[in-house]
Design a protein around this motif. Sequence first.
Motif, PDB file in Angstrom:
ATOM      1  N   PHE A  19      19.638  27.147-116.882  1.00  0.00           N
ATOM      2  CA  PHE A  19      20.613  27.274-115.808  1.00  0.00           C
ATOM      3  C   PHE A  19      19.934  27.672-114.510  1.00  0.00           C
ATOM      4  O   PHE A  19      18.999  28.469-114.496  1.00  0.00           O
ATOM      5  CB  PHE A  19      21.659  28.321-116.172  1.00  0.00           C
ATOM      6  CG  PHE A  19      22.522  27.914-117.326  1.00  0.00           C
ATOM      7  CD1 PHE A  19      23.673  27.183-117.118  1.00  0.00           C
ATOM      8  CD2 PHE A  19      22.172  28.249-118.627  1.00  0.00           C
ATOM      9  CE1 PHE A  19      24.468  26.794-118.172  1.00  0.00           C
ATOM     10  CE2 PHE A  19      22.966  27.870-119.691  1.00  0.00           C
ATOM     11  CZ  PHE A  19      24.111  27.133-119.464  1.00  0.00           C
ATOM     12  N   GLN A  20      20.470  27.100-113.425  1.00  0.00           N
ATOM     13  CA  GLN A  20      19.908  27.408-112.111  1.00  0.00           C
ATOM     14  C   GLN A  20      20.063  28.889-111.784  1.00  0.00           C
ATOM     15  O   GLN A  20      19.108  29.556-111.403  1.00  0.00           O
ATOM     16  CB  GLN A  20      20.640  26.556-111.073  1.00  0.00           C
ATOM     17  CG  GLN A  20      20.209  26.816-109.658  1.00  0.00           C
ATOM     18  CD  GLN A  20      20.906  25.861-108.699  1.00  0.00           C
ATOM     19  OE1 GLN A  20      21.694  25.034-109.108  1.00  0.00           O
ATOM     20  NE2 GLN A  20      20.582  25.987-107.438  1.00  0.00           N
ATOM     21  N   ASN A  21      21.299  29.395-111.967  1.00  0.00           N
ATOM     22  CA  ASN A  21      21.516  30.830-111.825  1.00  0.00           C
ATOM     23  C   ASN A  21      21.376  31.408-113.227  1.00  0.00           C
ATOM     24  O   ASN A  21      22.284  31.308-114.023  1.00  0.00           O
ATOM     25  CB  ASN A  21      22.902  31.122-111.264  1.00  0.00           C
ATOM     26  CG  ASN A  21      23.983  30.323-111.967  1.00  0.00           C
ATOM     27  OD1 ASN A  21      23.685  29.333-112.636  1.00  0.00           O
ATOM     28  ND2 ASN A  21      25.216  30.738-111.860  1.00  0.00           N
ATOM     29  N   LEU A  36      16.657  19.791-120.303  1.00  0.00           N
ATOM     30  CA  LEU A  36      17.022  19.726-118.893  1.00  0.00           C
ATOM     31  C   LEU A  36      16.672  21.056-118.234  1.00  0.00           C
ATOM     32  O   LEU A  36      17.168  22.092-118.650  1.00  0.00           O
ATOM     33  CB  LEU A  36      18.524  19.470-118.741  1.00  0.00           C
ATOM     34  CG  LEU A  36      19.149  18.341-119.558  1.00  0.00           C
ATOM     35  CD1 LEU A  36      20.635  18.250-119.272  1.00  0.00           C
ATOM     36  CD2 LEU A  36      18.480  17.021-119.239  1.00  0.00           C
ATOM     37  N   LEU A  37      15.818  21.017-117.237  1.00  0.00           N
ATOM     38  CA  LEU A  37      15.402  22.253-116.573  1.00  0.00           C
ATOM     39  C   LEU A  37      15.973  22.273-115.158  1.00  0.00           C
ATOM     40  O   LEU A  37      15.670  21.402-114.356  1.00  0.00           O
ATOM     41  CB  LEU A  37      13.880  22.352-116.518  1.00  0.00           C
ATOM     42  CG  LEU A  37      13.146  22.257-117.863  1.00  0.00           C
ATOM     43  CD1 LEU A  37      11.639  22.285-117.655  1.00  0.00           C
ATOM     44  CD2 LEU A  37      13.578  23.389-118.778  1.00  0.00           C
ATOM     45  N   ASP A  38      16.808  23.281-114.865  1.00  0.00           N
ATOM     46  CA  ASP A  38      17.423  23.363-113.537  1.00  0.00           C
ATOM     47  C   ASP A  38      16.669  24.364-112.680  1.00  0.00           C
ATOM     48  O   ASP A  38      16.814  25.564-112.847  1.00  0.00           O
ATOM     49  CB  ASP A  38      18.900  23.757-113.674  1.00  0.00           C
ATOM     50  CG  ASP A  38      19.699  23.405-112.429  1.00  0.00           C
ATOM     51  OD1 ASP A  38      19.064  23.182-111.372  1.00  0.00           O
ATOM     52  OD2 ASP A  38      20.935  23.343-112.524  1.00  0.00           O
ATOM     53  N   LEU A  89      13.831  16.422-118.242  1.00  0.00           N
ATOM     54  CA  LEU A  89      14.423  16.073-116.952  1.00  0.00           C
ATOM     55  C   LEU A  89      14.467  17.361-116.149  1.00  0.00           C
ATOM     56  O   LEU A  89      15.036  18.356-116.589  1.00  0.00           O
ATOM     57  CB  LEU A  89      15.844  15.529-117.183  1.00  0.00           C
ATOM     58  CG  LEU A  89      16.697  15.203-115.964  1.00  0.00           C
ATOM     59  CD1 LEU A  89      16.025  14.179-115.077  1.00  0.00           C
ATOM     60  CD2 LEU A  89      18.059  14.677-116.404  1.00  0.00           C
ATOM     61  N   VAL A  90      13.838  17.344-114.966  1.00  0.00           N
ATOM     62  CA  VAL A  90      13.726  18.605-114.237  1.00  0.00           C
ATOM     63  C   VAL A  90      14.261  18.474-112.815  1.00  0.00           C
ATOM     64  O   VAL A  90      14.020  17.486-112.123  1.00  0.00           O
ATOM     65  CB  VAL A  90      12.258  19.112-114.256  1.00  0.00           C
ATOM     66  CG1 VAL A  90      11.301  18.062-113.759  1.00  0.00           C
ATOM     67  CG2 VAL A  90      12.097  20.394-113.453  1.00  0.00           C
ATOM     68  N   ILE A  91      15.051  19.483-112.416  1.00  0.00           N
ATOM     69  CA  ILE A  91      15.504  19.584-111.033  1.00  0.00           C
ATOM     70  C   ILE A  91      14.598  20.586-110.352  1.00  0.00           C
ATOM     71  O   ILE A  91      14.342  21.648-110.917  1.00  0.00           O
ATOM     72  CB  ILE A  91      16.944  20.134-110.957  1.00  0.00           C
ATOM     73  CG1 ILE A  91      17.917  19.198-111.633  1.00  0.00           C
ATOM     74  CG2 ILE A  91      17.348  20.392-109.516  1.00  0.00           C
ATOM     75  CD1 ILE A  91      19.344  19.726-111.643  1.00  0.00           C
ATOM     76  N   GLU A  92      14.104  20.255-109.173  1.00  0.00           N
ATOM     77  CA  GLU A  92      13.273  21.241-108.503  1.00  0.00           C
ATOM     78  C   GLU A  92      13.262  20.956-107.013  1.00  0.00           C
ATOM     79  O   GLU A  92      13.256  19.807-106.582  1.00  0.00           O
ATOM     80  CB  GLU A  92      11.846  21.211-109.086  1.00  0.00           C
ATOM     81  CG  GLU A  92      10.927  22.282-108.585  1.00  0.00           C
ATOM     82  CD  GLU A  92      11.527  23.682-108.644  1.00  0.00           C
ATOM     83  OE1 GLU A  92      11.749  24.196-109.763  1.00  0.00           O
ATOM     84  OE2 GLU A  92      11.774  24.279-107.563  1.00  0.00           O
TER      85      GLU A  92
END
Lengths: 393, 405, 254
Positions: C84-86, C174-176, C206-209
């Motif tokens: 989770f992002q937060n 999935l990495l946020d 799958l990564v968000i960065e």
Amino acid sequence: MTLALHLVAGVDFNTLPQQLVNGLLLGAIYALIALGYTMVYGVLRLINFAHGEVYMLGAYVALFVSYFMGFRPDATHPPQATILNLVIMLLASMVVCSIVGVCIERFAYRPMRSHSRIASLITAIGVSLLLQYGGALFLPNSPPPSISESVNPFHGQSKEFTLKGPSQDLVMLVEKAKPAKDQAQAAYQGWLTSHPNADIYNLPADGQALKEAQQSSTDIFNDAEHKVEAGGVHLIIQTGQAVMLVSTVVLMGILTYMVLFTRAGRAMRAVSHDFDSAALMGINVNNIVTFTFVLGSSLAGAGAMMTATFLGTPLTTFYGLAPGVKAFVAAVLGGIGNIPGAVLGGLLMGMAENMVVWAGYSNYRDAVAFLVLIIVLLFKPGGLMGSSKVEKV
Amino acid sequence: MRFWSIRLASVLIALGACVLLQALVGHASDYEQRIVVLVGLYITLSVSLNLINGITGQFSIGHAAFYQVGAYLTGYLTLNYFSKQPIHNMLLWVILMMFVGAIGAAVAGFIVGLPSLRLRGDYLAIVTLGFGEIIRITVQNQPAIGGSYGMNVTPKYQSVALVWLLAIICIAVCRNLLKTAHGLPFLSVREDEVASQAMGVNVTRVKVTAFLIGSAFAGAAGALLAHFEGFITPTTFGMDVSFIILTMVVLGGTGSITGSIFAAALLAYLPEYLRGLKGADGQPLMIPGSNVVAWLVAVAVAVTLTRLVMNKYSGDKLKKLALYLGAFALAVVSRFIAAFFLRMIPVMANKQIPIDQVRMVIFAVTLIVIMLLRPQGIFAHHEFSWSWVKGLFKRGEVPHSAVSA
Amino acid sequence: MSILELQAATIKFGGLIAVNEVSFKLEKGDLFGLIGPNGAGKTTCFNLITGVYKPTSGDIIFHGRQIQGTPPNRIAQLGICRTFQNIRLFPALSVLENVVVGGFLRHRTTLAGALLYLPSSLRETRRLKDEAMDYLKILDLDGVPNARAADLPYGMQRRLEIARAMATKPELLLLDEPAAGMNPQEKQDLMETVKRIRDDHGITILVIEHDMRFVMNLCERIVVLDHGEEIAHGPPEAIRNDPKVISAYLGEPV
Ligand SMILES: Nc1ncnc2c1ncn2[C@@H]1O[C@H](COP(=O)(O)OP(=O)(O)OP(=O)(O)O)[C@@H](O)[C@H]1O
Ligand SMILES: [Mg+2]
């Protein structure tokens, strides 16, 4: 469908308007108490369980003030009641309740603010129990005293409205029964005057027949007349209760004005929106919390004074328990933290309760509050006017 | 092999302890037996509520409802069917009733658990409370089960051993849950539902399971209560009882089984003990009103000073202890000063209050004081263990969170 | 066949179209990046994939099977897990327990067995704990298994989230924003760890960065979102020079 029929089979639609008015009155009081719950919840996210006890103390204050002004129940010549007496009682209740509410917040809730909400809740339960049972040690509660009726200048005054007259058939019936009755009466009286020595408890056959005819025709007439009286739809409103309703509306109006248009009210809304940010924006949250408790508690005090005076309910230290719980349920029903919601919830709750009484299930009047609540929450988890916020992930 | 022998031994010890307890209190007065039974029942109630409230984090505050369902269901069955069925052994019958009560209450628990799938926190709390009230009021209005007057449960069966066996089983079940990986989904739901779900935890199932198990134990406790007392009324299961059970959980420290046990024992015993206090004349003890208020003043002083020391002073532990003692002494002094002045007020001095009426006040004050001084509960999240106790006395070290980085 | 495919996935929140007809495909073993300015809809994409939200329209296909509308816990069982992002750890639980919760969905014992404290459930518990320790090692957290998760410093909490997600044994992770709030050294270490997770464990990632250096060096293919729309798609070099991407980031040096 059959169930619904069964449920309404025993009800009398002619008493419905009266019950609706009673429900409105009760609901207004619930709403007044519910406002205190909802505002405190709004700013602190705390269920102020002791609010019902603040209400109870308000009723006692009214009682003592009325004693002080000479309206003791045993007084043989109580002074003439005036509206001024009521105003003094009202103000005294409001002031004392505010002080009590603020003290409770200052000494029991504020130290808990940084801790878990369940801990504050337990503290609130503790305060509530302390006031109930501790109060019982010193306040007069057995036999439960009640505020003397003599303090109520409107006592015994009421206004009757006829919403619908009796049906034409009934009126006809009376009109028909009257000559028959008069005739039979005249005949009997005539017989009696012609037999001055007759013993009315032991009449000869002809006299006895006349007597019975007279009696039965009178019965028929009385019965018909009684039906006419009961037949219409009437609404009796006691002046005291009307005054109570008007005062409640006025108080709610004042509250709305304070919350919407004063600086403190605006700050209160800010705090209730986001406690921490409000603090960062330079709002003195402690003052606002105090302000909130003053508003909520004084409304409870006003409500208590009015119920104790106009409805004459006897006081015990558990006086606030049932109204407190129901008002809280009303607040949750409307969406806790939401001010119009509390009013709506209170009115609904009062109405629902009286509808249940009207339907002949008065034993269940305390359960219906919760039943309505559960049903509403299952469909609207945030209450009627509350927003059920979806958590952002 | 070793495992099973330990298991067998512990089961035997539990059984033996219950039988022993029964033998010990068998000759005690009714009053004393009742205290022992109440303590056992409240332990079951608080530990089972702790499962729902403390471990799974579902804010349920209507636990007395399940207690009531168990009591009334089995009381009714015993009254009407005991003489008509083939089991004429009361012990077996009561054990059967424990299961029936548990199942009945679990059904109720399932129904109450359903809203927990949609509602959170305070909303769930008020719904559980309301559910309890609805059950109580409904029972009150059923003449077939005694209405508001109450119901006789005959034949009675007073077994201290069964009550404590139930308590032990309840404790064991909760402890086992926490000792195995199966407890973690319950804890994780309490901590964060969204994250739990993302980790594959079936949140719905966990919540409903917690309600099922928790209410089942309360129902079994109700069955035992009904048969022990032989008479039950709806007021035995009012909102105040729910609050008392909740208080036990929070007082012990939410989530801590040992905490719940300790607090239940304390809070179940204290009021009964006070009720039993006798004055010199053998009558229930009377206290002058001025003394009650003086004690309240003393408690207020003690709490205020203690909090002051707690929050403002961060120095040597010994000096701090001395300060606490000083606060205590001041409180005692203030009690006498207050009493001196209060005695001048006639209402206070002349009023004699039976101790029985003071016990709920003491209860309330205990609640407030513990919350003010130790809001996380007596045991906080911890379970009682010797290493934890030792950790408390080590200087400046926080037990269990020695973060290196 | 691709492991995950979004086909014109769309979700609206009231009037706001947070994700608008986004389509992309992940092959097994991909190290895939998802970037875009704040509010572009990246996290919402994750929420769609993991079942937190149901798409208003469009399909999400995992191993050839539509998964939209499947509850999140089922999706985790199918083999997709996320961070989770937060950060959303279980704050009061220990580091080890956090990871065991992740591993729990592949447990093989019954609740009744656990309540009776049967040896099988004890063995299973021990096995889960051992496995959890392995994951802690991978993320270099094996020094603090008994610390409360809430007491960990920020960077460690982010790594713990990854360990917990890995414990569910996902095929797709999935990495946020895993590197948010880390210093350059920590970022470098993390990058290597993520690469290792893909290489050693064969997990598709799958990564968000937001950190461009991190994404460009780590990912082999990248999708760029802006205002819920897909504006570019391709290998890092192509993305770097894509004028649309540059303007989306308002000329920020890439
Ligand atoms: N549950 C929701 N309800 C309403 N709007 C939402 C919801 N979730 C996300 N949004 C909106 O959708 C848009 C995209 O949000 P999202 O969190 O996906 O952005 P993001 O690309 O992850 O941005 P960031 O880089 O800041 O994390 C935002 O405008 C956000 O406010
Ligand atoms: Mg995001």
